[in-house]
Write a protein that holds these residues in place. Structure first.
Motif, PDB file in Angstrom:
ATOM      1  N   LEU A   1       5.703  -8.137  -4.871  1.00 45.59           N
ATOM      2  CA  LEU A   1       6.281  -9.157  -3.995  1.00 45.59           C
ATOM      3  C   LEU A   1       5.198 -10.047  -3.391  1.00 45.59           C
ATOM      4  O   LEU A   1       5.335 -11.273  -3.370  1.00 45.59           O
ATOM      5  N   VAL A   2       4.127  -9.443  -2.899  1.00 46.01           N
ATOM      6  CA  VAL A   2       3.077 -10.213  -2.227  1.00 46.01           C
ATOM      7  C   VAL A   2       1.982 -10.672  -3.187  1.00 46.01           C
ATOM      8  O   VAL A   2       1.123 -11.460  -2.818  1.00 46.01           O
ATOM      9  N   GLY A   3       2.007 -10.171  -4.429  1.00 43.22           N
ATOM     10  CA  GLY A   3       1.062 -10.624  -5.439  1.00 43.22           C
ATOM     11  C   GLY A   3      -0.371 -10.184  -5.198  1.00 43.22           C
ATOM     12  O   GLY A   3      -1.310 -10.889  -5.571  1.00 43.22           O
ATOM     13  N   GLY A   4      -0.563  -9.036  -4.583  1.00 42.69           N
ATOM     14  CA  GLY A   4      -1.920  -8.551  -4.367  1.00 42.69           C
ATOM     15  C   GLY A   4      -1.949  -7.187  -3.740  1.00 42.69           C
ATOM     16  O   GLY A   4      -0.895  -6.576  -3.540  1.00 42.69           O
ATOM     17  N   PRO A   5      -3.159  -6.709  -3.464  1.00 44.67           N
ATOM     18  CA  PRO A   5      -3.314  -5.344  -2.964  1.00 44.67           C
ATOM     19  C   PRO A   5      -2.631  -5.059  -1.636  1.00 44.67           C
ATOM     20  O   PRO A   5      -2.531  -5.933  -0.777  1.00 44.67           O
ATOM     21  N   VAL A   6      -2.145  -3.852  -1.522  1.00 43.67           N
ATOM     22  CA  VAL A   6      -1.543  -3.329  -0.299  1.00 43.67           C
ATOM     23  C   VAL A   6      -2.527  -2.281   0.226  1.00 43.67           C
ATOM     24  O   VAL A   6      -2.828  -1.325  -0.474  1.00 43.67           O
ATOM     25  N   LEU A   7      -3.057  -2.506   1.424  1.00 40.29           N
ATOM     26  CA  LEU A   7      -4.081  -1.611   1.962  1.00 40.29           C
ATOM     27  C   LEU A   7      -3.458  -0.639   2.956  1.00 40.29           C
ATOM     28  O   LEU A   7      -2.986  -1.030   4.022  1.00 40.29           O
ATOM     29  N   ILE A   8      -3.447   0.630   2.570  1.00 38.25           N
ATOM     30  CA  ILE A   8      -2.794   1.682   3.365  1.00 38.25           C
ATOM     31  C   ILE A   8      -3.723   2.153   4.485  1.00 38.25           C
ATOM     32  O   ILE A   8      -4.869   2.518   4.222  1.00 38.25           O
ATOM     33  N   SER A   9      -3.228   2.160   5.710  1.00 36.22           N
ATOM     34  CA  SER A   9      -4.030   2.744   6.792  1.00 36.22           C
ATOM     35  C   SER A   9      -3.537   4.143   7.145  1.00 36.22           C
ATOM     36  O   SER A   9      -4.289   4.965   7.663  1.00 36.22           O
ATOM     37  N   SER A  10      -2.280   4.426   6.854  1.00 35.15           N
ATOM     38  CA  SER A  10      -1.754   5.768   7.083  1.00 35.15           C
ATOM     39  C   SER A  10      -0.538   6.001   6.193  1.00 35.15           C
ATOM     40  O   SER A  10       0.368   5.173   6.160  1.00 35.15           O
ATOM     41  N   GLY A  11      -0.543   7.120   5.488  1.00 36.53           N
ATOM     42  CA  GLY A  11       0.609   7.477   4.659  1.00 36.53           C
ATOM     43  C   GLY A  11       1.123   8.818   5.139  1.00 36.53           C
ATOM     44  O   GLY A  11       1.676   8.917   6.225  1.00 36.53           O
ATOM     45  N   TYR A  12       0.877   9.858   4.337  1.00 37.98           N
ATOM     46  CA  TYR A  12       1.331  11.199   4.714  1.00 37.98           C
ATOM     47  C   TYR A  12       0.564  11.716   5.930  1.00 37.98           C
ATOM     48  O   TYR A  12      -0.648  11.529   6.038  1.00 37.98           O
ATOM     49  N   ARG A  13       1.277  12.374   6.827  1.00 41.28           N
ATOM     50  CA  ARG A  13       0.653  13.094   7.942  1.00 41.28           C
ATOM     51  C   ARG A  13       1.283  14.472   8.026  1.00 41.28           C
ATOM     52  O   ARG A  13       2.510  14.571   8.180  1.00 41.28           O
ATOM     53  N   SER A  14       0.473  15.506   7.940  1.00 40.97           N
ATOM     54  CA  SER A  14       1.004  16.861   8.134  1.00 40.97           C
ATOM     55  C   SER A  14       1.532  16.943   9.560  1.00 40.97           C
ATOM     56  O   SER A  14       1.082  16.200  10.430  1.00 40.97           O
ATOM     57  N   PRO A  15       2.495  17.824   9.816  1.00 40.10           N
ATOM     58  CA  PRO A  15       3.028  17.945  11.166  1.00 40.10           C
ATOM     59  C   PRO A  15       1.916  18.160  12.205  1.00 40.10           C
ATOM     60  O   PRO A  15       1.964  17.588  13.293  1.00 40.10           O
ATOM     61  N   ALA A  16       0.900  18.952  11.863  1.00 39.68           N
ATOM     62  CA  ALA A  16      -0.202  19.208  12.799  1.00 39.68           C
ATOM     63  C   ALA A  16      -0.969  17.918  13.095  1.00 39.68           C
ATOM     64  O   ALA A  16      -1.273  17.601  14.247  1.00 39.68           O
ATOM     65  N   LEU A  17      -1.248  17.153  12.045  1.00 39.25           N
ATOM     66  CA  LEU A  17      -1.970  15.893  12.232  1.00 39.25           C
ATOM     67  C   LEU A  17      -1.124  14.907  13.014  1.00 39.25           C
ATOM     68  O   LEU A  17      -1.608  14.230  13.925  1.00 39.25           O
TER      69      LEU A  17
END
Ligand SMILES: [Zn+2]
Length: 143
Positions: A48-64
């Motif tokens: 859709l945006v025609g370029g890279p998507v930079l992830i700052s946070s994805g999965y987080r364990s419940p503890a994290l």
């Protein structure tokens, strides 16, 4: 480990806090399956945006998630949410582009004008669109 063409397990589980706090952030096989679904969705955002998507946070364990003050029901803990930006678009332009697209998501939140939170869900996708800023709480729509 590659999850989809442009997303890796490493970037979907990255955390500055986890190693600092000595917290494990390895997804269960169920969460891993969800991450695969999420990354497949993020590939569509990338198109859709025609370029890279930079992830700052994805999965987080419940503890994290607890350690970083995330909400208890956070879709991040299920591997169903990601926070990200896209170069050359402001977070608001990015959120607007996703909101204007036919993409099916559960929740799209413009957070603090700094990044976009996008979540899928186990159940029906609500396509809920919100904005949060310091002191405002959640506001309806992109404002
Ligand atoms: Zn988030």
């Amino acid at each position: 480990m590659k999850l989809t063409d442009h997303f890796t397990l490493e970037e979907m589980t990255v955390s500055v806090s986890a190693p600092r706090l000595g917290i494990e952030n390895t997804p269960s096989s169920h969460a891993l399956g969800n991450l695969l679904r999420l990354c497949t969705f993020l590939e569509q955002v990338r198109s859709l945006v025609g370029g890279p998507v930079l992830i700052s946070s994805g999965y987080r364990s419940p503890a994290l998630n607890g350690a970083v003050g995330g909400s208890t029901n956070s879709a991040h803990c299920k591997g169903l949410a990601a926070d990200f930006i896209v170069p050359n678009l402001t977070p608001k332009q990015l959120a607007q582009a996703i909101a204007d697209s036919p993409l099916e998501f559960d929740q799209l939140i413009l957070e603090y004008d700094k990044w976009v939170h996008l979540a899928l869900a186990d159940g029906p996708l609500r396509r809920e669109i919100l904005t949060i800023r310091k002191g405002t709480g959640y506001l309806s729509g992109l404002v």
